[in-house]
Enzyme design. Structure first.
Site, short mmCIF file in Angstrom:
data_model
loop_
_atom_site.label_atom_id
_atom_site.label_comp_id
_atom_site.label_asym_id
_atom_site.label_seq_id
_atom_site.Cartn_x
_atom_site.Cartn_y
_atom_site.Cartn_z
N HIS B 282 0.84 -1.20 0.00
CA HIS B 282 0.00 0.00 0.00
C HIS B 282 0.87 1.25 0.00
O HIS B 282 0.60 2.20 -0.73
CB HIS B 282 -0.90 0.00 1.24
CG HIS B 282 -2.04 -0.96 1.16
ND1 HIS B 282 -1.92 -2.30 1.42
CD2 HIS B 282 -3.34 -0.76 0.83
CE1 HIS B 282 -3.08 -2.90 1.26
NE2 HIS B 282 -3.97 -1.99 0.90
N HIS B 325 0.34 -2.69 9.42
CA HIS B 325 1.70 -2.98 9.03
C HIS B 325 2.60 -2.49 10.14
O HIS B 325 2.28 -1.53 10.83
CB HIS B 325 2.09 -2.23 7.75
CG HIS B 325 1.81 -2.98 6.49
ND1 HIS B 325 2.52 -4.09 6.11
CD2 HIS B 325 0.91 -2.76 5.51
CE1 HIS B 325 2.07 -4.52 4.95
NE2 HIS B 325 1.09 -3.74 4.57
N ASP B 329 8.00 -1.80 7.98
CA ASP B 329 7.50 -2.12 6.64
C ASP B 329 7.28 -0.84 5.84
O ASP B 329 7.63 -0.75 4.67
CB ASP B 329 6.14 -2.83 6.71
CG ASP B 329 6.16 -4.06 7.58
OD1 ASP B 329 5.07 -4.51 7.98
OD2 ASP B 329 7.26 -4.57 7.86
#
Lengths: 357, 409
Positions: B282, B325, B329
C-alpha cells in the site's frame, strides 16, 4: 571544414622564401609557440594542432589553475570522522534501548525463515564471519595507508558508514524482531538501571560490537545486519580504489566478503531479510554517492533527482572542491620516498604527474 | 618546412621536443634515427626494447603524430609539385594514404574524407508502444508472482497465539483505529484514479507508462523476495487470517485469482491473507503514484501537488494507525520506492548515465540492461505536454469549436 584552413595555411607557408628561412621560422616558432609546450602538458590529438606551425595565429592564454583539482582538506575528513563516531555511539545506545524490548524467546519464538529451513545451524560459522570482517577491514586500512588521496577516500568511507549506521538505528528502533534462534543468549534486562546501561554501551563500543571478544551480548539489533554492512562496504571500497588489473585481489576480497555474509546466515545469527536489506542499502548508497561524486556534469544538471536525498547538503559540503574522479594512484605515505608502487624499478617523471587515468 | 625525408637526427629531436615527447629523444638519438628512419617506425618497434622502455602507451601518441607529419608532408609536396593538378574536382576513385614512407612520389593520391550523411531528424520521443507492452507484461508477471507468493507465505505465518505481534514504537504511541485502513485504501484508489486520468492526458503516454509499469513491477518483485525469505507475524490481534489450505492447490489458485481480481485491497474483500508485511505494498502504491503525479504535471499546479501529497501522507499514516503494518514495513517501502524512482529518472534524463563507464556506478544495478532497452531512443527529459486522446475529438459536441493548437503540440 579543415580544408579551407589548410589551404590558407599552406599558402602562407609557401610565401615564405626558401628552406633556410624555414629553419629559422621553425626555430622561431619553437620559441613563440605556447601550444606545443614541452612535457607536462596534456596530449592534444587534433589534426589542426599538428600542422599549425605558423606565426600568424593568436595566443590564447589558458589560465594555469592554481587550485588543485583534488584538495586534501583534512578538516572535512575530521568532520566526517566525528559524524561516523557519533552515529556509531548512537547505534550502541539504540541497541541497549532495544534490548530491553526484545520479547523473550519462550514467548516469541524465532520467525520462520527460508534459509533456516534448509540449512541447520553451524556453531563456528559466526567466528568465520567476524574473522573475515576483521581481515577485510585490515586490508582496507592498509590499502588506504598507501593510497595517494587518503583524505578523500577516508571522508567518503566515514560518511557512508555513518549514514548506514544511522539508517540502522532507525530500522532497529521502530520494530523489534525476536531472536533468530533459540541458541542466542541474551544478557538479562536492566530495567531502568542507567549506570549499568552506560557500562554496557561502553563495553559494546570498546569491543566494536563483535561477538568474538564477548562485547555483543545484546539482542534486538536484527534489522538490518551491521556485519553485512561492514563486509559489503569494505569490499566495495577495496574494489573501487584499487587498480582494475588486480583481479585476483578483488576475487579474494569478494570471496572473503561473500563467505562472511553467508556464514552469518549459516550461524543463524540474523534473518535472511536482515542480510538482504543490508546488502541492498549498502550497495545502493555506495553507488549513488560515488556516481554523484564522479560525474561532475550531474552537479550542474537541473534534472538530477539524485540530489533529492536528505544528505545532499552534507554531500555538497564534502565533495564541493573535488573536481574530478579520484584516480587510483599509490605512493609511499612518507614524502621523501615517493616511488610509485606500480613500477618500482623505473622512474618516469610523466607517470606520476599526468598519466593518472 | 623541410621535408621529413631530409631530416637529420637533430631535426628529429627538435620535432620530438616540439610535439611534447621528449622521452623518446635519448633513445632515438642513440640509434641515430633521422627522418626516413622515423617514418619507418611501426607499432612492432614499440613492443621491444629500447622503445618499449620509454613508451608508456605503446607509442600510440608518437605514431599518431607521425601520421600527421606524413600527411602534412604529403600535402605540401602535392601542392608544390602539382600546381596544375586536379583542381577542385572530386577524385574518381579513392585510395588510402600509403603508409610506407614513400611519400616523395609525385602521384595522384587523394585522401577521402567521408562526410557523414545527414540523417533525417528523428523524433526525440518515439512512442514505441511495443516496449510499453513489454513493460506492462513485466508488471503483470510481477503482480501475479506477488499474489502467488502471498498465498504461499500465508501458509507459513505463525498463528497469532503462538507468536504475538512484535513490539513496535508506533503501536506503543497510538492505539488502533478501525476505520483507518479504509481511509488508506480510499486514498490509494483516489490517487491511482488521478494518476490514470493524468496519464491519459499526457502526450508521451507510451514512454511514461512504460516507466510506471517497469518501476511498479520491480518494486513488487523486490517485495516478493522480502516477503518470502522471512515471515513476520501478524501486527495485531485484530487480524482475521483465512484458514490455511495445506496442499490444496485448487483452492489456492482460486484464492490467488480472487486476490488479483480485487487488486489486493481489503475494501473489496480480496485480501484476507496474512504474512505480506515486509514491505508494505500500500505504501508503495501511495508513494509511487504521488511521485509520478508530481513529476508529470505542470510545476505551477502547486495546489494539486499539495492535495496529492496530503492524500498520500494521510494514507500512509492510516496504515500505521490501523495497525495493519509494522513501522519498519512502511519505512523500508518508502525508502525503496523513492530511491528507485529517483535513480531511474536521473538515469533516463542524463545521456551520460546511459553509457557504462568507470564513473557511472549507477549502471551496476541488475536492471540496467532492461532500462537501456526501454530508454535508449528517448533523448533528453520527457516534456510535460498534454494532448487529448484522439477518440474525444469524435464527440459531436466538439464539432462546433475547433482548436488547432490543442493536439498539435
Amino acid at each position: 571544414m579543415a580544408s579551407p584552413e589548410l589551404a590558407s595555411a599552406e599558402d602562407s607557408s609557401t610565401r615564405n622564401p626558401n628552406s633556410g628561412k624555414e629553419d629559422g621560422s621553425v626555430s622561431g616558432t619553437k620559441k613563440t609557440c605556447p601550444v606545443h609546450a614541452p612535457a607536462g602538458e596534456e596530449a592534444k590529438r587534433s589534426f589542426r594542432k599538428g600542422i599549425a606551425r605558423h606565426n600568424d595565429y593568436v595566443k590564447i592564454s589558458v589560465p594555469e589553475s592554481k587550485v588543485s583539482r583534488l584538495p586534501t582538506e583534512w578538516w572535512k575528513t575530521a568532520i566526517a570522522f566525528f559524524y561516523a563516531a557519533f552515529n556509531l555511539v548512537l547505534t550502541t545506545v539504540v541497541i541497549t534501548v532495544v534490548h530491553e524490548r526484545v520479547p523473550p524467546k519462550e514467548s516469541s519464538p524465532p520467525l520462520p525463515d527460508k534459509f533456516f529451513d534448509y540449512i541447520d545451524r553451524v556453531k563456528w560459522a559466526f567466528t568465520v564471519t567476524e574473522v573475515n570482517g576483521m581481515v577485510l577491514v585490515a586490508i582496507w586500512l592498509v590499502q588506504l595507508f598507501f593510497f595517494k588521496y587518503k583524505s578523500i577516500a577516508c571522508r567518503r568511507f566515514f560518511f557512508l558508514i555513518g549514514t548506514l549506521y544511522l539508517y540502522r538505528c532507525v530500522t532497529m528502533y521502530v520494530t523489534t524482531l525476536p531472536v533468530p534462534g533459540m541458541h542466542m543468549n541474551c544478557a538479562p534486562k536492566l530495567q531502568g538501571d542507567t549506570q549499568a546501561k552506560i557500562q554496557r554501551i561502553l563495553q559494546l563500543i570498546s569491543g566494536a560490537g563483535l561477538s568474538i571478544n564477548n562485547s555483543h551480548l545484546l539482542c534486538g539489533d536484527f534489522l538490518y545486519s551491521g556485519h553485512t554492512v561492514m563486509l559489503t562496504l569494505t569490499y566495495l571500497f577495496i574494489k573501487e580504489y584499487s587498480p582494475k588489473s588486480f583481479w585476483w585481489y578483488h576475487l579474494v576480497c569478494w570471496l572473503l566478503s561473500a563467505v562472511g555474509v553467508l556464514c552469518i546466515l549459516v550461524a543463524h545469527e540474523h534473518y535472511t531479510v536482515d542480510v538482504v536489506v543490508a546488502y541492498f542499502i549498502t550497495s545502493r548508497l555506495f553507488w549513488w554517492y560515488h556516481t554523484m561524486a564522479n560525474l561532475q556534469i550531474l552537479k550542474c544538471s537541473p534534472n538530477n533527482y539524485l540530489t533529492n536525498t536528505w544528505w545532499n547538503p552534507l554531500f555538497n559540503f564534502f565533495e564541493r572542491n573535488v573536481q574530478t574522479s579520484v584516480p587510483c594512484s599509490y605512493s609511499w605515505p612518507i614524502t621523501w620516498a615517493s616511488a610509485c608502487l606500480k613500477n618500482p624499478c623505473k622512474k618516469y617523471s610523466m607517470v606520476q604527474s599526468s598519466r593518472e587515468e | 618546412m623541410k621535408n621529413v625525408e631530409a631530416w637529420s637526427a637533430e631535426d628529429v629531436s627538435d620535432w620530438l621536443i616540439k610535439e611534447g615527447m621528449p622521452e623518446y629523444m635519448d633513445v632515438l638519438r642513440q640509434s641515430q634515427t633521422d627522418g626516413p628512419a622515423l617514418l619507418r617506425l611501426t607499432q612492432a618497434d614499440f613492443q621491444v626494447p629500447p622503445l618499449s622502455r620509454v613508451s608508456h602507451d605503446n607509442g600510440q601518441q608518437l605514431l599518431e603524430r607521425m601520421d600527421i607529419l606524413r600527411m602534412t608532408t604529403h600535402i605540401e609536396d602535392h601542392k608544390n609539385g602539382h600546381a596544375n593538378g586536379h583542381v577542385g574536382g572530386m577524385p574518381n576513385g579513392t585510395s588510402k594514404l600509403q603508409r610506407n614512407g614513400t611519400l616523395g612520389r609525385k602521384d595522384f593520391e587523394m585522401i577521402r574524407i567521408p562526410m557523414p550523411t545527414i540523417e533525417p531528424p528523428r523524433c526525440p520521443f518515439p512512442t514505441e508502444w511495443w516496449k510499453t507492452g513489454i513493460a506492462f507484461t513485466y508488471a503483470v508477471i510481477c503482480f501475479v508472482t506477488t499474489s502467488v507468493v502471498i498465498s504461499v507465505v500465508h501458509e507459513r505465518v505463525p498463528p497469532k497465539e503462538h507468536t504475538p505481534p512484535l513490539p513496535d514504537k508506533f503501536f506503543d504511541l497510538f492505539d488502533r483505529r478501525e476505520w483507518a485502513f479504509s481511509i488508506c485504501e480510499i486514498n490509494g484508489m483516489l490517487l491511482v484514479g488521478l494518476w490514470l486520468i493524468q496519464w491519459i492526458l499526457l502526450k508521451h503516454r507510451s514512454i511514461i507508462g512504460r516507466r510506471f509499469f517497469f518501476i511498479v513491477g520491480t518494486l513488487y518483485l523486490y517485495r516478493c523476495i522480502t516477503m518470502y525469505i522471512t515471515t513476520l507475524p501478524v501486527p495485531g490481534m485484530h487480524f482475521k487470517c483465512s484458514p490455511k489450505l495445506l496442499g490444496d492447490w485448487e483452492a489456492q489458485m482460486r484464492r490467488i485469482m480472487k486476490m488479483i481480481a480485487g487488486g489486493g485491497l481489503s475494501i473489496t474483500g480480496s485480501h484476507t491473507m496474512c504474512g505480506d508485511y515486509l514491505y508494505s505494498g500500500h505504501t508503495v502504491m501511495l508513494t509511487l503514484t504521488f511521485l509520478f503525479i508530481k513529476e508529470y504535471s505542470p510545476r505551477r499546479f502547486w495546489w494539486y501537488h499539495w492535495f496529492c501529497l496530503t492524500l498520500s501522507a494521510t494514507g500512509i499514516f492510516c496504515i500505521l494507525l490501523a495497525h495493519d503494518h509494522y513501522t519498519v514495513d512502511v519505512v523500508v517501502a518508502y525508502f525503496i520506492t523513492t530511491r528507485l524512482f529517483w535513480w531511474y529518472h536521473t538515469m533516463a534524463n542524463q545521456q551520460s548515465l546511459k553509457e557504462t563507464s568507470q564513473s557511472n556506478l549507477l549502471s551496476r544495478v541488475w536492471w540496467y540492461r532492461l532500462f537501456r532497452y526501454f530508454e535508449e531512443n528517448v533523448n533528453g527529459t520527457v516534456p510535460r505536454n498534454y494532448q487529448l486522446p484522439v477518440s474525444v475529438r469524435a464527440l459531436s459536441w466538439m464539432r462546433g469549436v475547433k482548436y488547432s493548437r490543442l493536439d498539435s503540440q
